[in-house]
Write a protein that holds these residues in place. Structure first.
Motif, mmCIF file in Angstrom:
data_model
loop_
_atom_site.group_PDB
_atom_site.id
_atom_site.type_symbol
_atom_site.label_atom_id
_atom_site.label_comp_id
_atom_site.label_asym_id
_atom_site.label_seq_id
_atom_site.Cartn_x
_atom_site.Cartn_y
_atom_site.Cartn_z
ATOM 1 N N GLU A 39 0.829 -1.207 0.000
ATOM 2 C CA GLU A 39 0.000 0.000 0.000
ATOM 3 C C GLU A 39 0.865 1.261 0.000
ATOM 4 O OE1 GLU A 39 -2.907 1.339 -0.366
ATOM 5 O OE2 GLU A 39 -3.876 -0.608 -0.692
ATOM 6 N N SER A 45 -1.782 6.204 2.529
ATOM 7 C CA SER A 45 -3.126 5.698 2.791
ATOM 8 C C SER A 45 -3.263 5.254 4.249
ATOM 9 C CB SER A 45 -3.454 4.548 1.843
ATOM 10 O OG SER A 45 -2.570 3.479 2.053
ATOM 11 N N LYS A 63 -5.063 3.463 -6.631
ATOM 12 C CA LYS A 63 -3.713 3.942 -6.906
ATOM 13 C C LYS A 63 -3.549 4.269 -8.396
ATOM 14 C CE LYS A 63 0.659 1.902 -5.579
ATOM 15 N NZ LYS A 63 1.178 0.665 -4.969
ATOM 16 N N LYS A 113 -8.591 12.851 -1.322
ATOM 17 C CA LYS A 113 -7.672 12.175 -0.422
ATOM 18 C C LYS A 113 -7.534 12.935 0.888
ATOM 19 C CE LYS A 113 -3.896 9.418 -2.019
ATOM 20 N NZ LYS A 113 -2.742 9.464 -2.892
#
Lengths: 511, 326, 307
Positions: free
Chosen positions: A143, A147, C3, C305
């Protein structure tokens, strides 16, 4: 205590460390000893020299004098990489990793496992998982780092630091943005590493945490060593008094005037806030300031003082509570609005949030007043000159003329110019955040004298300082902050250094 | 290092270049009166530098806020095309043509300002969008043709004479005065410098950064529009392909030579004009010395590097350190 | 998945354009057209690979177009006028291009100069040198050259090989990860012990190498060296990189995206040729709008985000 053989041996020894910058002696003959298998807290207020000492240790700065030995070998790291390869790893307050890369890459960046010069991704991923497992953490190492929460990022940083065969781990305020559970998790990791024989240098502003995790405490003040103490033998009160104890020079220069001799104009308060705060930053606070009153805001660095000031001035937006200005409900959503309401804010961060370095003293002084008037109604040159001359004289700003760029002045004189900027806009409420930090003794006394004068003229002032004596001298009432919460308010006969220190130091469980 | 005015370097360079010509180029300083108007190399330099000088004035403000505007060349092409189309399609008064053109330029500048100030897009990228598509828009307007026009009133802007000197130079002086007036008689100049020097402290002092940025980009668009008019009027033809081509780079260069830092802060309007003159007189000198025009690019490259290095604190530190140890 | 949202968007736009063009123009969807797409844009693609590295590291390189002109004419003159063997000439040219890139990188890092200005100087310098060498196009007539020019797949192959090497460097070599790290946060990268200075200089060297290779490809494509070749290619390259989803601030993005960015620009061009009557300048307008669209998309992703 059973542990590795190195336990109780001094791992790292700094002796007589000296470091100076132009005009400042940041470290003056400081000693520091770190043993293997201990958590050693480094304590001190702003300007104490903590961060300079850490930077000397981690190779960001080079020491001017003194010796440093690691396991008996003399060291002098030239770069952070140098320090790392010696076994000194650092985790900073703002996570110094690359948020856009994966967890595994962040743990191995700059030392990737390779085969024929190619990154061995599989080895890297298993290695990363292992490094995390050592801290009892399980993550998806593929990841992207960003995040995950800041707490987890902090753990990743520690995993990286430990994996670089660290002997010394420097944790520079790692807990400042963590919640309670996250701190508990971090401490678990720290205890584990400690039991493995690592020496941990720990910096934090939270007294509870210091007492929970550290074995010994070294206190610095004004670049000098105050002393080294076993945590169990140092009470909170002693610790606080050692950190913020009397500054002899300032006491000597103290003026005869005390703000508390003046009586404020107790009527409708200029500002009154109820349950005012921002959940992620600073707890709900009640405060009221009347005309001609100085409200002190005391507490250690990181206790939430500056955050309150920023909320009041509209730099940050509150998400709870109400704010009344002159009796009417108001929302302050930008500094512009705050200035229009008659607020002024002298920031503690002079360099980044105060001076406009290449502009002249005159321009720096008129800036806030001019911004409030709008760009079309320019203050004429002669008026500007008059304002500048008046404040240069009144505040004794040492400069040949008003045209000198402010960036070329000394810290104290810069601070006076910034004060002049706010005085020129004739605020109802002036917020002073550490107005005397980094200024010399003479300027300090002058600034305090000015606070007295302004108060006598009927201005409402919020006075933030980490120096107890200063807060006591210059305030009618003092609100005490700890761990981002208001923990007390002192006034009248309770306004003594003992009570103030007790309130700052008192914890949930007194040591 | 002695205390020097920020645009002293530009003046020194200009004097050196002119001095070189005084010695080595006979007749360089000759100014003749022809048809009651002045002609000569010096006048020629001024005349040719006019579009860059006009753009440089606006660019100075944008750079002072800490930004940059890459779209000025494309704006020139669009505005030139609009003006040419107006006079060829209808026969409006020159005042109408100029007003519509400048209004269009203002809109284009504001577009950049909105992207930078409100959408917080990096200036290089935000203005790149108009730089790329703007030239396409200009070609679309003109259908890819060079549009020639015959309109003495419009052509006067680019090739006319007022009081014996080219009108474009008068225009530069007028715009200089206007810019100085707008920035120095109001507090906008102070705000621009303050925002470019330290945006955080400016915000804490109550300056509305968005207004300042919007103003700078809109004004820069206006200057580019005026430059587009001058360039188009000068040749009495709108060339969507070549009008203002690479001019953004010359303008940025002029501003930097003139003593305004690319990182923002203090700006030098007159310095930027001298910067533009330095570039043009270099070009003219190279041409009159019989050197091929391609050498101007090489000389320009070295000038950019030289100015960069002179402004670099690191380079200065190194330089003065080695100077001391010797 | 999240992503790669930006990359997916790029591929989606490409497929959409391909689909639209294929439906509208008969014979658009064919191997021939696709090979030509790669052939016509090989030089842009190679230059864009270098530009991607620079932008990933947080910098910018404006000298690419000038470099293409300079290396193109240098190749032409070395082969035609000085009778160098093409292999030798190309080696020399690539070495010169790489050196110019390294020097720019050195100046940027050592004196902390803005990449924008230094590469602007590089642009003036290379274009100037190109014109100093020769103001006219020099035809290259060499059997070796004829052979490559007549091989249809030669240029696409160059493009694909450079792309694969680029991908390999970016994802399999520590250097590539350092480039991403520096773009993500230069300060952190320094504190983590990465060789920031060395890496940045190498990035500009790579860009110089790619740009000079693009110049050589241009000579293969046109069978001549043209000092005026490559004007504004830096803008197309930046546009391709941005459309490909690479953040101009650095640290995020990849070469696959750039590849599709180049193809999107190529499809626009090809579609306009197919249409015939449509004005060529629409290509610029559409490119500008695409850049705007992708930047807005990036902003939206960032905002989402952050909250």
């Amino acid at each position: 205590m059973g542990g590795p053989i190195v336990l109780d041996l001094s791992l790292l020894e700094l002796r007589g460390i000296t470091k100076s910058f132009p005009g400042v002696l940041a470290l003056d003959n400081v000693d520091f000893t770190l043993r293997a298998g201990e958590v050693h807290a480094l304590m001190g207020e702003n300007g104490a020299g903590k961060s300079t000492l850490i930077k000397v240790l981690t190779g960001v700065y080079q020491r001017d004098g003194g010796t440093a030995t690691l396991l008996g070998r003399s060291i002098s790291p030239k770069t952070p990489l140098d320090a790392q390869s010696l076994g000194i790893s650092t985790v900073y307050q703002e996570v110094n990793l690359i948020p856009t890369l994966s967890v595994a890459e962040n743990i191995f960046l700059g030392r990737e496992p390779t085969r024929l010069g190619n990154i061995d991704w599989r080895a890297m991923k298993t290695g990363a998982a292992e490094a995390l497992a050592r801290l009892d953490i399980v993550l998806n190492v593929n990841e992207t780092l960003s995040s995950y929460s800041i707490a987890i990022q902090q753990m990743v940083a520690i995993a990286r630091a430990v994996d670089i065969k660290a002997k010394v781990l420097v944790l520079d305020e790692p807990t400042s943005s963590l919640d309670k559970d996250e701190v508990a998790q971090l401490f678990q990791v720290m205890r584990k590493l400690k039991s493995e024989g690592l020496g941990i240098l720990f910096v934090s502003h939270f007294l509870d945490q210091i007492y929970e995790i550290s074995d010994r405490i070294t206190v610095l003040r004004n670049g000098k060593l105050v002393g080294e103490f076993p945590t169990s033998e140092l009470s909170r009160l002693q610790l606080v008094s050692k950190m913020i104890g009397k500054d002899e020079a300032a006491v000597a220069s103290m003026s005869d005037h005390r703000v508390s001799d003046l009586s404020p104009n107790l009527g409708e308060p200029v500002v009154s806030a109820k349950q005012f705060g921002k959940r992620s930053k600073v707890g709900p606070v009640d405060l009221e300031i009347c005309k001609g009153e100085v409200l002190g805001l005391a507490g250690l660095l990181g206790s939430g003082r500056t955050e309150i000031a920023q909320l009041l001035f509209g730099i940050d937006k509150p998400d709870q509570g109400t704010l009344k200005v002159d009796g009417t409900d108001t929302q302050v959503n930008s500094p512009r609005k705050a200035i229009r309401l008659g607020f002024g804010f002298l920031s503690e961060d002079r360099k980044h949030a105060g001076i406009i370095p290449n502009l002249s003293i005159r321009e720096n002084i008129v800036l806030a007043l001019q911004a409030n008037r709008g760009w079309l109604r320019k203050i004429s040159f002669s008026q500007q000159q008059e304002l500048a001359d008046r404040y240069i004289k009144a505040l004794k700003i040492a400069t040949p003329d008003a045209d000198k760029p402010i960036g070329q002045l000394s810290g104290g004189n810069q601070q006076k110019v910034l004060l002049a900027r706010w005085l020129a806009s004739q605020p109802k409420l002036l917020i002073l955040d550490e107005p005397t930090r980094g200024v010399d003794v003479g300027a300090k006394a002058e600034i305090e004298g000015l606070v007295y004068q302004l108060c006598a003229d009927g201005m409402a002032i919020l006075f933030i300082s980490s120096e107890l004596d200063e807060v006591l001298r210059d305030s009618h009432r003092v609100i005490v902050m700890r761990d981002r919460k208001k923990v007390g308010e002192l006034s009248g006969e309770h306004l003594t250094s003992n009570e103030l220190m007790n309130t700052i130091a008192a914890g949930d469980h007194l040591a | 290092m002695p205390k020097t005015g920020p645009w002293l370097w530009a003046v020194i360079s200009l004097v050196l270049i002119l001095g070189f010509n005084l010695v080595f180029t006979p007749g360089f300083f000759n100014i003749q009166l022809r048809d009651g108007n002045l002609y000569g190399s010096l006048i020629d330099i001024l005349n040719r530098a006019a579009p860059v000088m006009l753009v440089a004035l606006g660019m100075t403000l944008v750079i002072a806020t800490g930004g940059v505007d890459l779209s000025v060349g494309a704006t020139m092409a669009i505005i030139g095309s609009i003006a040419a189309l107006m006079v060829t399609k209808g026969h409006p008064s020159v005042i109408a043509v100029v007003s519509v053109s400048l209004l269009g330029a203002l809109v284009l500048g504001t577009w950049n300002g909105v992207l930078v100030a409100l959408f917080k897009i990096q200036p290089i990228v935000a203005t790149l969008i108009l730089m790329v598509s703007g030239r396409g828009i200009a070609q679309l307007l003109t259908d890819g043709q060079i549009i020639q026009f015959h309109d003495p009133a419009l052509s006067y802007i680019g090739s006319g004479f007022l009081f014996k000197i080219p009108f474009s130079i008068t225009l530069v002086l007028i715009l200089l005065c206007l810019t100085a007036l707008v920035t120095r008689r109001t507090a906008m100049g102070l705000f621009i410098e303050s925002v470019g020097d330290n945006p955080t402290a400016s915000r804490y002092s109550g300056i509305d950064i968005r207004t300042v940025q919007l103003f700078a980009y809109a004004f820069c668009g206006l200057c580019a529009g005026l430059a587009g008019l001058v360039a188009t009027a000068n040749t009495s033809a709108a060339d969507a392909n070549n009008t203002g081509l690479n001019l953004e780079l010359d303008a940025i260069l002029a501003v930097v030579i003139g003593g305004t830092k690319l990182t923002g802060g203090r700006f030098q309007l007159i310095g930027s004009l001298f910067g533009a003159l330095v570039i043009q007189s270099l070009t003219t000198t190279i041409l009159t010395k019989g050197l091929a025009i391609e050498y101007t690019l090489v000389v320009k490259a070295l000038t950019v590097l030289g100015v960069c290095l002179l402004q670099s604190p690191k380079f200065r530190a190194k330089f003065s350190k080695s100077g001391r140890s010797n | 998945m999240k992503k790669h949202f930006s990359l997916l968007a790029t591929v989606f736009v490409f497929l959409l354009m391909l689909l639209g063009a294929s439906l509208k123009y008969k014979g658009f969807f064919s191997v021939d057209v696709f090979v030509n797409l790669l052939r016509d844009n090989a030089f842009l693609g190679v230059a864009a690979v270098g530009m991607t590295f620079v932008i990933l590291s947080g910098g910018i390189d404006l000298s690419i177009g000038g470099m293409i002109g300079f290396t193109g004419i240098l190749t032409g003159v070395l082969i035609t006028k000085n009778h160098f063997h093409p292999a030798l000439a190309i080696t020399i040219v690539l070495a010169v291009g790489t050196s110019i890139g390294s020097i720019m990188g050195f100046l940027i890092c050592t004196f902390e100069l803005p990449p924008f200005l230094v590469t602007l100087a590089g642009m003036f310098l290379t274009r100037g040198l190109a014109l100093v060498i020769s103001q006219n196009t020099v035809t290259i007539d060499h059997p070796w050259y004829d052979k490559i020019s007549s091989t249809k797949l030669a240029l696409p192959a160059f493009f694909i090989v450079v792309l694969i090497v680029g991908l390999y460097i970016a994802h399999c070599r520590p250097f590539g990860r350092a480039v991403y790290a520096i773009g993500g946060s230069e300060d952190s990268a320094g504190l983590m012990g990465l060789p920031v200075r060395k890496t940045k200089i190498k990035v500009y060297a790579i860009s110089g190498l790619c740009a000079s290779l693009a110049g050589v490809l241009m000579t293969l494509y046109m069978s001549s060296g043209d000092p005026n070749a490559g004007r504004m290619v830096e803008l197309d390259a930046i546009a391709a990189v941005v459309i490909g989803g690479t953040l101009l601030a650095g640290g995020v993005g990849n070469l696959i995206g750039t590849f599709f960015g180049v193809l999107i620009l190529g499809v626009i061009q090809t579609a306009i040729t197919f249409q015939g009557d449509i004005s060529a300048w629409w290509a610029k307008i559409v490119t500008g709008m695409l850049v705007l669209g992708f930047i807005v998309l990036q902003k939206l992703l960032q905002v989402r985000k952050a909250t």
